[in-house]
Design a protein around this motif. Structure first.
Motif: not given
Length: 234
Positions: A144-149
């Protein structure tokens, strides 16, 4: 530090459990408003929940079902109920284990450690983790994790499902009907505004990552992801 959430309306029992668990290095959150269990759960994002059955307003079975809509974290029921059917109901409503009152705190600790190992540690199922990557975004559905850079946003289960649909369809439109089918088994009882509310929450998660106007509304069709990857985010 792993976080344990205690949902128990007997304050003395809750505080006794909390102080005992904290001695072993865990962070403890004790629920006090039994009408807003899910608000606390989503705010704290605990690693494990200790949940009584007999609670004000709604019982523990109800709250376990609500938790399961958002998370797969371990839930251990603690109850004075000793019947076999109570334990069956606990498991069928999404619980992972059952402890009867009165209990010995060492038994509680042993079961907490066991469930944490099964969910996150040495006994956790070994498999290749799924990652959906598009336009500089990386979604980890099982976390349940979103990464951006270098930035990371924690998601609820429904937010994760929406993100997954948007990324899978990118740069195409994810239809409203498709999203409804993914998020809810029985769409007959879903208010039209419910999806809009969840989309608003998803937009806020993008804003946490510093991305504005990430989700475009396509009138009469659905929603589309609009992300321009900034190389400087690497």
């Amino acid at each position: 530090m792993e976080k344990i959430m205690i949902v128990e309306d007997d304050r003395k029992i809750a505080e006794y459990l909390g102080s005992y668990i904290e001695k072993y290095g865990y962070h403890v959150v004790i629920a006090s408003d039994f009408h807003k269990i899910m608000d606390l759960f989503l705010q704290e994002n605990p690693s494990l929940v200790l949940l009584d059955i007999n609670l004000p307003s709604y019982d523990g079975y109800y709250w376990c079902r609500q938790i399961r809509k958002e998370s797969i974290c371990p839930v251990i029921f603690i109850s004075a109920r000793t019947g076999e059917m109570d334990q069956v109901m606990a498991i069928e409503n999404g619980g992972d284990d059952f402890i009867t009152k009165p209990f010995h705190p060492d038994i509680v600790m042993a079961k907490i450690r066991s469930q944490l190992r099964r969910a996150y540690g040495e006994y956790a199922a070994k498999y290749e983790e799924r990652v959906l990557a598009q336009a500089g975004l990386s979604l980890f559905p099982e976390r349940f994790e979103l990464r951006y850079g270098q930035k990371v946003a924690q998601l609820t289960k429904k937010e994760t499902d929406i993100m997954e649909s948007l990324l899978e369809r990118y740069p195409r439109v994810a239809g409203r009907q498709d999203l409804l089918e993914k998020l809810w088994d029985d769409q007959m009882y879903v208010d039209e505004n419910t999806l809009n509310v969840n989309i608003t929450r998803v937009r806020r998660k993008f804003q946490e990552l510093g991305i504005e106007d990430a989700v475009e509304t396509v009138r009469g069709a659905g929603y589309r992801l609009r992300i321009t990857w900034d190389e400087g985010q690497e």
